[in-house]
Structures are given as C-alpha cells and as structure tokens.
Scaffold this active site. Structure first.
Site, PDB file in Angstrom:
ATOM      1  N   LEU A 241       0.828  -1.203   0.000  1.00 37.22           N
ATOM      2  CA  LEU A 241       0.000   0.000   0.000  1.00 37.22           C
ATOM      3  C   LEU A 241       0.866   1.258   0.000  1.00 37.22           C
ATOM      4  O   LEU A 241       1.684   1.466   0.901  1.00 37.22           O
ATOM      5  CB  LEU A 241      -0.928  -0.005   1.218  1.00 37.22           C
ATOM      6  CG  LEU A 241      -1.903   1.174   1.333  1.00 37.22           C
ATOM      7  CD1 LEU A 241      -2.854   1.208   0.145  1.00 37.22           C
ATOM      8  CD2 LEU A 241      -2.673   1.110   2.654  1.00 37.22           C
ATOM      9  N   ASP A 242       0.674   2.098  -1.032  1.00 39.28           N
ATOM     10  CA  ASP A 242       1.414   3.361  -1.181  1.00 39.28           C
ATOM     11  C   ASP A 242       2.921   3.154  -1.167  1.00 39.28           C
ATOM     12  O   ASP A 242       3.681   4.049  -0.789  1.00 39.28           O
ATOM     13  CB  ASP A 242       1.016   4.359  -0.080  1.00 39.28           C
ATOM     14  CG  ASP A 242      -0.450   4.749  -0.177  1.00 39.28           C
ATOM     15  OD1 ASP A 242      -0.963   4.829  -1.305  1.00 39.28           O
ATOM     16  OD2 ASP A 242      -1.072   4.968   0.879  1.00 39.28           O
ATOM     17  N   GLY A 243       3.364   1.964  -1.595  1.00 39.81           N
ATOM     18  CA  GLY A 243       4.786   1.659  -1.564  1.00 39.81           C
ATOM     19  C   GLY A 243       5.383   1.367  -2.925  1.00 39.81           C
ATOM     20  O   GLY A 243       6.520   0.894  -3.007  1.00 39.81           O
TER      21      GLY A 243
END
Length: 298
Positions: A241-243
């Site tokens: 996530l968001d990485g």
C-alpha cells in the site's frame, strides 16, 4: 553517462513515422553503438536519445530513443523481430512504441474532482497526447461533468461485501485495450489480483510527500506536527500500500498560520500537478521501472 541528441517534443500526429524505444539491461560497452548502428542500418534517424547507468551501484543501463523510420507502420513488426537479436546479445528488456498510436487511458475517481478536472483540461487542451477511453467511479458525482466531454462514464459501486464483484465488473468494462489506469483520488484499495493485470500500468496520486503521513487524514497529521512543507507523490500501484515505484513528487512551503483547510487547498493544487506530470511522462514512454525505483527521462 548521458547523451543528448536532437530534441523534438512534438506529438505523434505530426510525425506519423516516429517511434520510441525503451531499453534496460546490464551495463557494458557497446550498447549505445549497437542500438545506433542497428537503427542506422534500417534507415532510421535518431531525433532524441537519453541514457543512464547505475554503474557501479547495481550495474544496470537504461536508454530511451526516439527515431523516425520511413513507412513505420509497414516495417515496425519486422524491425522488432530483427532487433531481438541485438536485445538477446545484451540481455535487454525492451519495447518499441509507435508514437502515433495514442495510449488509451481509464481514469478511476471517487468524489474529489480536482485531479480528474486537471487531466480532462490538459487532454482537452491537447497537452495530454492520449485517448481518455472512460471514467470509472464508485459514485455518480462526476457523471454529468465527464459526459459533457463526450467520455463514457461507468458507475460501479463498491462496498466491503461487493469489492470482488465490483473489480470483476471494472475489468469487464476496461476490456483488453486500456494501456494505463489512473487513480485520480479513487478512494479504494486495489486488490493484488487486479494489480496483476496492469503491472506498472496503474498510477496513483498520494496526498502526502511519501513516506511521511501514510494513512488517513494526512493533512490533519501534518498540521498537528507543525510541518513547514507539504507535498504529493505519484507512484505506480503495487501490492504494498502506497509503496510502489515513485514517478514524481513535489512540495510547497507552508506556515504555522495555515490551518488544516488551507493545507488541503494547497495540497489539492500539488496533487493535480504531480499526477498530470506522471501521466504525461508515462504516455510519452519516459519511465523505466527497476525493482522499486524508476528512471524518468524528462
């Protein structure tokens, strides 16, 4: 090493015989010479060339070449087949794109409109050289606005109980001819199975300067910490996530006198600009992904 040849940023419509080549491979001598000689042998004229090497840190080499090739449509498949021999010799991952074949975009949005409006405005102005095939949303707030541009709008509600079915419906709507999906403040987490269909072809805008203030209410978090800059990050979506690999970021200085609402207002401006840049660079084939990083020839 970086080499710059003649530059021309005009669209593929003006140059129907223009192509772009993206290459990543282990670094070593002779790569630029081999690519240039191959194109010369086949009557191509290089109009732009950019290179970057990670050596000695990682030893990878990246290259982006724009070239004109007479009768490109007729010859492109042949050129791709023959270039395979060069690519095999240097262990290249590579692609060749016909610039005149515009990429087809699907934009996902929820209720916030600023990123979507920016993309539609740039597309209407001719600054985004792509075809917006559709807008998909889990709400109907933007339907009338999107349809006023003559763009199909698909309302697909999403709940925790219907998420799998909703994603199945989204994939059906998208079909097989979408090149990139843009999450223009689409407030749903994308499942790993969906991501697998569009690896490094889903672009998200994150409303903070990653990796800071991940999660909910980032501007409230920033205000509580008394930050002096805020920002936004555009990245490819991965299972983390968001990485995912970061494409573009930007920041703006703020003051102790800016409340949460002012931070949000400033943040919206940064978000829409950063996302539009990332989308533009993707559709112009300026991005190469290596592990969890990007090389962006901009």
């Amino acid at each position: 090493m970086e080499l710059h040849v003649k530059r021309d940023h005009s669209s593929g419509g003006q140059y129907p015989d223009r192509a772009r080549m993206l290459i990543s491979c282990p670094d070593g001598p002779g790569i630029v010479a081999a690519v240039s000689h191959f194109l010369y042998q086949h009557g191509a004229n290089i109009v732009q060339s950019d290179q970057y090497t990670m050596d000695p840190d990682g030893g990878m080499f990246f290259m982006r070449v724009e070239f004109d090739l007479p009768k490109l449509d007729e010859r492109l498949d042949e050129v791709r087949n023959i270039f395979g021999g060069v690519a095999e010799r240097f262990k290249m991952d590579w692609q060749i794109f016909n610039v005149s074949h515009k990429k087809r975009l699907a934009i996902f949005v929820s209720k916030e409109d600023h990123c979507l409006v920016e993309l539609l405005w740039q597309w209407q102005a001719g600054d985004l050289d792509a075809d917006i095939a559709m807008v998909v949303s889990n709400h109907t707030d933007m339907q009338a606005y999107v349809e006023s541009f003559g763009i199909p709008f698909h309302h697909i509600p999403v709940t925790a109980e219907t998420k799998a079915e909703a994603e199945k419906r989204q994939l059906e709507v998208i079909g097989s001819d979408i090149d990139v999906i843009i999450l223009a403040r689409y407030m749903q987490i994308i499942s790993p199975s969906f991501i697998e269909h569009y690896r490094h072809r889903i672009i998200n805008i994150h409303h903070s300067f990653l990796p800071a203030f991940v999660g909910g209410k980032p501007y409230a978090q920033a205000y509580q910490r008394g930050v002096k800059i805020i920002g936004a990050t555009a990245h490819y979506v991965t299972e983390e996530l968001d990485g995912g690999p970061i494409i573009e970021q930007d920041v703006q200085r703020v003051s102790h006198s800016d409340d949460v609402n002012e931070l949000k207002r400033i943040g919206r401006t940064i978000e829409r600009v950063v996302l539009a840049r990332a989308v533009k660079w993707h559709i112009e084939d300026r991005i190469l992904v290596h592990h969890n990083k990007t090389v962006v020839f901009n």
